[in-house]
Design a protein around this motif. Structure first.
Motif: not given
Lengths: 433, 433
Positions: A2-3, A80, A83-84, A87, A102, A368, A372-377
């Motif tokens: 994933n990373k 990263f 993957k989210g 999918e 980061y 957006v 929703k898929a990865e978390g980070v805005i």
């Protein structure tokens, strides 16, 4: 995986300078008629960055002190796998994003801010002056000065100063002095305020004030956060890390995408891959994503123009919408620039880099989806790159191609949430025109 | 080394349950007189977390699906050496900080949110309800639900809903439904609004509304972000990673510090080290940092009390200021809780964990010092731990001791900048009393 992480020993030891590898000679800055702006450069910039600006050396050593600070602020940054998002889009494409958010100030800007502060300090300067609009650059330079033991003075466009109080707070936490521009601290600012005491300011005015202070103070230099060769040079640390990370992941990039304002995050990511493409060793698209509201690469002319609004800089050969072009106030403040880094402009001219303009609504929609898929805005600027990546991943779904798509995730959007709020409540204009 | 990173394979495969290793049996929850609140728990919580709440198994397997999401959100998180801070303080102490702010929602809260969403989904639930004050917990649960494909309903204290619009925006980006509490969505909310249509709300009322909805909807569970055993269990992923990282760095911790509200980030960090201390294998101080304004551990009584204001939960044996105690509105909203996780309370009672209360001004002063030296701006809650760490590092300067000090950097402060603004402008009350 994933990373893909690199340890500190893998932090690049040299920056990559594209100048000797460009497909055509880079047109040099020139003086406007009857003015000699070029001879003022040594009063504005440290000798270290001026030397880099003109250098034809392919590899330039990153001083140990800068590498030390790069490590302290968390470099190398991870790559990263999204993957989210893959999918959610149900795409055969593989999507990766390089986490420049980061950084402690939340964007890639610190990579050059630290270097510029270092070279200024080395020349014996005590102070850096700069302008800031949305505040990403001002925050980065404020922290860099704090880490290097320099004073920092930021001329912040008055309308942003009033509308984005927390960006000001961040710079003040780092110990910088912030004034709303136009200010009474410079002759130019006083002149404008005399004409209009309620003047909202502009980036062009703020640049002029910051340059004026640097020219008049022997112990001060001026610092610019994008456009110039040395800025893109410092940002190549991103692309050089990315190269190593793709090797570890055993991936060959098919598409690399970044957003463009002045061109520094895009350049920093893409430039280290350009020579391989020119040499036919890499079949990869480089896509620069810009706002429809400020379509420098897709609608601008390739010609000499000033880098600032007031005409205090030398003339640069670049795509430009005209140095007096005032872009609509889209939320992606970092992309509201009339010009473009000359190195990127040349690569677009030579068809090595492609440009694509996208609408404000579509970029927030993409932001957006990504969140929703990865978390980070993502920052509104970064959403432009994400929009293009999502479009490309959807194409792959249609064609069945398993392309490897790389996004430079240039920054997070935690200090730009008003744009998302407007999008969610349906009050966001398509392109803020 | 400036940071110690773990690769994904080193992500813990099991959570650590302190229950069998506590120095005395953990007092069990009990019913209040004439009420049977305990029998309602299976309607409120998933079978998975209820089983964990009572479990005496030392190691509990982290399901593969949860590990997958942990990796996607960036776990394992790095451990940073605070060399900039050490230099600024001129201390012989070595200071490390565990970067829980690297989570997409900016704090450790996601570690349990993901697990709670997973177990709810596994039971066939479609929806989670919760309360939020400052918004850290609400943001984390909103994202966890988005990642797990669940609906999320957040009752947000009305005064926060109005004063912190961007936290609401974040939760909405993740697709959650947010209502200001008291709301018209529940009987309890309607009752309060009938008495006072302008009621500002409180965490206690919001909890009651979230529980009411969960009890009345067969497809919904309620979710709590701290205090309970299963929440601390999920957070042990922090301390377990930290243990491995300290081994890599060849360090033995002398002091581990975390801030405490309900106790989850502190517990998650410290619990995996407790047995070694009890067994005499580790000589380490565990310091829980709390606000003087809400001095649960330093001023509270160790007795049975409700976990919520309205008395809908079973009674828990803990340190408490009384369930009707309303803490002053300090900026560290996450530490404004009258009680304490029973596991942490017991360890304080048994003198294994020490508590220290610090003033609001001193914590923001420490936050600014940290930001200038390290770049990252800590959450007001996290500043409490940093204040204690700085005090300890200064003691080391006096004594010459080279102690190894660990801070759980529980979250960043990018959505709590008003506190810094008040501090910088001199308008911050010492303890907001």
């Amino acid at each position: 995986m994933n990373k893909i992480i690199l340890n500190e020993k893998e932090l690049p030891k040299k920056w990559y300078n594209i100048n000797p590898d460009l497909p055509a000679p880079l047109p040099q800055p020139k003086n406007p008629e009857e003015k000699d702006n070029i001879s003022k450069l040594p009063q504005m910039f440290s000798s270290g960055v001026l030397e880099q600006e003109m250098s034809m050396e392919r590899w330039i050593k990153i001083p140990k002190e800068i590498r030390k600070i790069y490590k302290r602020i968390g470099r190398p940054t991870p790559l990263f796998r999204a993957k989210g998002l893959e999918e959610m889009l149900d795409t055969p494409a593989k999507i990766y994003y390089k986490r420049e958010d980061y950084s402690p100030t939340g964007s890639h800007k610190l990579n050059t801010a630290i270097a510029q502060a270092y070279y200024a300090k080395k020349d014996g300067a005590e102070r850096l002056t700069t302008e800031t609009g949305a505040g990403q650059w001002g925050s980065a330079l404020s922290l860099a000065c704090s880490l290097m033991g320099l004073e920092c003075k930021v001329y912040m466009v008055r309308v942003s100063y009033n509308q984005k109080p927390y960006r000001k707070t961040i710079m003040q936490i780092y110990g910088a002095e912030i004034v709303p521009s136009p200010s009474t601290d410079t002759e130019f600012g006083r002149k404008i305020l005399k004409e209009n005491p309620e003047h909202p300011g502009s980036l062009g005015i703020a640049i002029s004030e910051a340059i004026e202070e640097a020219l008049q103070n022997e112990k001060a230099y001026y610092s610019l956060g994008s456009v110039l060769n040395h800025v893109l040079l410092h940002q190549t640390v991103i692309g050089l890390e990315l190269k190593k990370q793709l090797e570890i992941a055993e991936e060959t990039p098919d598409i690399i995408i970044g957003c463009v304002g002045g061109g520094s995050n895009f350049g920093g990511t893409v430039l280290p891959f350009v020579k391989d493409k020119i040499d036919g060793k890499l079949d990869c698209e480089f896509i620069a994503a810009e706002p429809i509201a400020c379509p420098t690469l897709t609608q601008g002319e390739y010609r000499y123009d000033y880098g600032d609004t007031a005409g205090m800089t030398p003339l640069l050969k670049m795509y430009t919408l005209g140095h007096d072009f005032i872009p609509p106030s889209v939320h992606a403040g970092g992309l509201r620039y009339h010009g473009m880094a000359p190195q990127i402009a040349l690569l677009v001219k030579e068809n090595i880099v492609k440009a694509r303009a996208v609408s404000q609504k579509s970029v927030f929609e993409s932001g957006v989806t990504f969140a929703k898929a990865e978390g980070v805005i993502p920052a509104p600027e970064t959403c432009h790159a994400i929009k293009v990546a999502i479009d490309e991943a959807k194409k792959c779904k249609k064609t069945g191609e398993e392309k490897t798509i790389i996004i430079n995730f240039s920054g997070h959007g935690l200090l730009d949430l008003q744009g998302y709020e407007d999008y969610l409540t349906g009050t966001l204009p398509e392109n803020n025109k």
